[in-house]
Design a protein around this motif. Structure first.
Motif, mmCIF file in Angstrom:
data_model
loop_
_atom_site.group_PDB
_atom_site.id
_atom_site.type_symbol
_atom_site.label_atom_id
_atom_site.label_comp_id
_atom_site.label_asym_id
_atom_site.label_seq_id
_atom_site.Cartn_x
_atom_site.Cartn_y
_atom_site.Cartn_z
ATOM 1 N N ILE A 72 73.808 5.948 33.443
ATOM 2 C CA ILE A 72 72.457 6.415 33.141
ATOM 3 C C ILE A 72 71.444 5.568 33.895
ATOM 4 O O ILE A 72 71.711 4.428 34.243
ATOM 5 C CB ILE A 72 72.146 6.391 31.626
ATOM 6 N N THR A 73 70.293 6.156 34.128
ATOM 7 C CA THR A 73 69.219 5.461 34.819
ATOM 8 C C THR A 73 68.184 5.010 33.806
ATOM 9 O O THR A 73 67.661 5.821 33.052
ATOM 10 C CB THR A 73 68.549 6.394 35.852
ATOM 11 N N VAL A 74 67.904 3.710 33.793
ATOM 12 C CA VAL A 74 66.902 3.132 32.902
ATOM 13 C C VAL A 74 65.807 2.541 33.783
ATOM 14 O O VAL A 74 66.077 1.774 34.693
ATOM 15 C CB VAL A 74 67.511 2.033 32.006
ATOM 16 N N ARG A 75 64.561 2.918 33.488
ATOM 17 C CA ARG A 75 63.421 2.398 34.248
ATOM 18 C C ARG A 75 62.418 1.838 33.263
ATOM 19 O O ARG A 75 62.183 2.420 32.204
ATOM 20 C CB ARG A 75 62.800 3.531 35.073
ATOM 21 N N THR A 76 61.802 0.706 33.586
ATOM 22 C CA THR A 76 60.783 0.088 32.745
ATOM 23 C C THR A 76 59.442 0.189 33.448
ATOM 24 O O THR A 76 59.351 -0.106 34.639
ATOM 25 C CB THR A 76 61.119 -1.390 32.471
ATOM 26 N N THR A 86 64.920 11.631 37.533
ATOM 27 C CA THR A 86 66.051 10.695 37.484
ATOM 28 C C THR A 86 66.002 9.740 36.295
ATOM 29 O O THR A 86 66.930 8.959 36.099
ATOM 30 C CB THR A 86 66.106 9.868 38.784
ATOM 31 N N ASP A 87 64.930 9.781 35.499
ATOM 32 C CA ASP A 87 64.794 8.881 34.344
ATOM 33 C C ASP A 87 65.580 9.412 33.152
ATOM 34 O O ASP A 87 65.165 10.371 32.500
ATOM 35 C CB ASP A 87 63.322 8.737 33.928
ATOM 36 N N ASN A 88 66.711 8.777 32.868
ATOM 37 C CA ASN A 88 67.391 9.098 31.623
ATOM 38 C C ASN A 88 66.710 8.391 30.468
ATOM 39 O O ASN A 88 66.555 8.947 29.387
ATOM 40 C CB ASN A 88 68.866 8.692 31.679
ATOM 41 N N VAL A 89 66.315 7.124 30.713
ATOM 42 C CA VAL A 89 65.608 6.326 29.714
ATOM 43 C C VAL A 89 64.411 5.677 30.398
ATOM 44 O O VAL A 89 64.560 5.038 31.437
ATOM 45 C CB VAL A 89 66.516 5.243 29.103
ATOM 46 N N LEU A 90 63.244 5.851 29.802
ATOM 47 C CA LEU A 90 62.018 5.225 30.304
ATOM 48 C C LEU A 90 61.531 4.254 29.235
ATOM 49 O O LEU A 90 61.113 4.668 28.148
ATOM 50 C CB LEU A 90 60.961 6.288 30.600
ATOM 51 N N LEU A 91 61.628 2.953 29.522
ATOM 52 C CA LEU A 91 61.151 1.921 28.605
ATOM 53 C C LEU A 91 59.704 1.626 28.962
ATOM 54 O O LEU A 91 59.396 1.334 30.119
ATOM 55 C CB LEU A 91 62.001 0.655 28.751
ATOM 56 N N THR A 119 64.550 10.108 27.639
ATOM 57 C CA THR A 119 64.187 9.323 26.464
ATOM 58 C C THR A 119 63.055 8.384 26.844
ATOM 59 O O THR A 119 63.154 7.652 27.823
ATOM 60 C CB THR A 119 65.389 8.505 25.952
ATOM 61 N N VAL A 120 61.978 8.427 26.056
ATOM 62 C CA VAL A 120 60.848 7.511 26.239
ATOM 63 C C VAL A 120 60.867 6.567 25.044
ATOM 64 O O VAL A 120 60.938 7.013 23.897
ATOM 65 C CB VAL A 120 59.503 8.271 26.310
ATOM 66 N N LYS A 121 60.798 5.242 25.317
ATOM 67 C CA LYS A 121 60.874 4.250 24.240
ATOM 68 C C LYS A 121 59.780 3.211 24.417
ATOM 69 O O LYS A 121 59.645 2.621 25.480
ATOM 70 C CB LYS A 121 62.238 3.578 24.262
#
Length: 167
Positions: A72-76, A86-91, A119-121
């Motif tokens: 998964i791709t996680v970006r902050t 491409t953002d699976n998870v956006l912190l 997912t936005v967190k």
């Protein structure tokens, strides 16, 4: 670990008095089972046997096996901007102030006929909001704007092809 998982998965195949061959089953990586691959199953649980073989193949195929989990791709981010396809998870770190995140359109979230899930967190403990907005006439569960106001609050966004939904 993977050997244990493999043994557990294969041991859950139901045994019957008749052993049949599971041949030419797609394994998810372009390969198929061969006529010599024999796994006991009954007609009533052939579907479950197939699912277990697919899962076995997935956990033993790179990159899943190499990484120990799904890729998964996680970006902050700490500034306003869009969710990328491409953002699976956006912190989101809103320590410096409120941040507005723009969701993809419902059409852009459909890739190869399936909805991606973004997912936005909110990761900071401040009172600053993370404001998630829809665009292009879409809504997020009927609302144009959704707020994340507490630390670790999340929003999973997916598409029906015609609108955006939150889970």
């Amino acid at each position: 670990m993977f050997k244990i998982l493999t043994l557990l998965l294969l041991s859950t195949l139901s045994f019957s008095q008749t052993t049949q061959k599971l041949s030419n089953l797609p394994l998810g990586n372009g390969a198929t089972t061969h006529a010599s691959d024999s796994f006991p199953y009954t007609d009533s649980n052939a579907f479950n046997a197939t699912k277990r073989l697919l899962l076995w193949d997935i956990i033993n195929t790179p990159p899943f096996a190499a990484l120990g989990g799904p890729n998964i791709t996680v970006r902050t981010v700490a500034a306003s901007g869009p969710i990328l396809v491409t953002d699976n998870v956006l912190l989101v770190d809103a320590t410096a102030g409120a941040i507005t995140i723009t969701a993809l359109t419902s059409a852009a979230m459909i890739v190869s006929g399936k909805s991606i899930v973004s997912t936005v967190k909110k990761i900071d403990a401040t009172a600053n909001a993370v404001i998630v907005t829809a665009q292009g006439g879409d809504t997020l569960d009927g609302s144009f704007i959704r707020n994340l106001t507490t630390q670790y609050q999340t929003m999973d966004i997916f598409s029906s092809g015609g609108n955006l939904y939150v889970k």
